[in-house]
Structures are given as C-alpha cells and as structure tokens.
Design a protein around this motif. Structure first.
Motif, PDB file in Angstrom:
ATOM      1  N   PRO A  73      33.164 -25.721   2.378  1.00  0.00           N
ATOM      2  CA  PRO A  73      34.362 -24.959   2.010  1.00  0.00           C
ATOM      3  C   PRO A  73      34.033 -23.536   1.563  1.00  0.00           C
ATOM      4  O   PRO A  73      32.972 -23.271   0.998  1.00  0.00           O
ATOM      5  CB  PRO A  73      34.948 -25.755   0.836  1.00  0.00           C
ATOM      6  N   ASP A  74      34.982 -22.634   1.844  1.00  0.00           N
ATOM      7  CA  ASP A  74      34.781 -21.222   1.477  1.00  0.00           C
ATOM      8  C   ASP A  74      34.516 -21.059  -0.008  1.00  0.00           C
ATOM      9  O   ASP A  74      33.642 -20.291  -0.399  1.00  0.00           O
ATOM     10  CB  ASP A  74      36.005 -20.389   1.864  1.00  0.00           C
ATOM     11  N   TRP A  75      35.263 -21.762  -0.847  1.00  0.00           N
ATOM     12  CA  TRP A  75      35.121 -21.600  -2.293  1.00  0.00           C
ATOM     13  C   TRP A  75      33.716 -21.979  -2.754  1.00  0.00           C
ATOM     14  O   TRP A  75      33.188 -21.378  -3.681  1.00  0.00           O
ATOM     15  CB  TRP A  75      36.182 -22.396  -3.057  1.00  0.00           C
ATOM     16  N   LEU A  76      33.097 -22.975  -2.088  1.00  0.00           N
ATOM     17  CA  LEU A  76      31.741 -23.371  -2.469  1.00  0.00           C
ATOM     18  C   LEU A  76      30.725 -22.311  -2.051  1.00  0.00           C
ATOM     19  O   LEU A  76      29.812 -21.986  -2.809  1.00  0.00           O
ATOM     20  CB  LEU A  76      31.386 -24.726  -1.853  1.00  0.00           C
ATOM     21  N   ARG A  77      30.888 -21.749  -0.856  1.00  0.00           N
ATOM     22  CA  ARG A  77      29.980 -20.683  -0.418  1.00  0.00           C
ATOM     23  C   ARG A  77      30.086 -19.467  -1.329  1.00  0.00           C
ATOM     24  O   ARG A  77      29.077 -18.912  -1.767  1.00  0.00           O
ATOM     25  CB  ARG A  77      30.285 -20.288   1.029  1.00  0.00           C
TER      26      ARG A  77
END
Length: 114
Positions: A73-77
């Motif tokens: 997920p984008d938020w994790l990256r």
C-alpha cells in the motif's frame, strides 16, 4: 550442493563479469582516495551527487513501484520513507541507518499486513 549454487560455468561468469570488475574499481578508489582530504570540495561534491542519486532512486521506487513492491500500500511505502528520513536526521545524517530503518519498517509492515 551444486543444485544450491547452480552451474559452475554460471558462477565463473558471475565472478568474472560481476565481482572482479567491481573490485578493481573499489581498489582503485581506495588507492586514489587515500590522500584526499575529507573536507575537500571534490569529496563534498561526490557525496552530494551520491546522495542525489539515492534520493532519485527512492523517489522513483516510491512513485512507480516495480514488481512485488506495487502490491504494498502507498501509505506503507510513504511511511517507510518518513521513518527512514527521521532516523537519518536523528543519527547525524547517517544514510546507512536511514536506509536500513526504512527497509525494516517496509518489511515489517508488509509482514504485519500478511
């Protein structure tokens, strides 16, 4: 044991084409760089270019993730990059500490998500 390491010919090619040329340049860098002052303008410029290249690679991987990383997920990256930057700043600008901590956050987050 040969199944684990693969063909002896492939290992020979790997050593000749990948390892030895790299080692030659590393040794040349050590030899030429032995007398360079750490505060010299040339070394400051080289460090700045290396940091800019690293930042560019991180930005490209962050915005257009390749392969399996696209499933993260984008938020994790973005969170991993933020954590890496925070550690970078807290450890007196240690690039190694920042990169390793960002990787740890990314891998741990992906593991936690399943």
């Amino acid at each position: 044991m040969s199944e684990f390491f693969g063909s002896p010919h492939a290992l020979l090619i790997l050593v000749l084409a990948g390892f030895l040329p790299n080692e030659i340049w590393r040794m040349a860098g050590l030899w030429f760089g032995a007398g360079v002052d750490e505060g010299s303008e040339v070394l400051v410029w080289v460090r700045a270019v290396a940091t800019a290249i690293l930042a560019g690679v991180i930005a490209q991987i962050l915005v257009q993730p390749p392969g399996v990383l696209a499933g993260v997920p984008d938020w994790l990256r973005y969170g991993a990059v933020a954590a890496g930057f925070a550690v970078f700043m807290l450890t007196r600008r240690s690039i190694f500490a920042g990169v390793v901590s960002g990787e740890i956050v990314l891998v741990a987050g992906k593991w936690w998500l399943g």
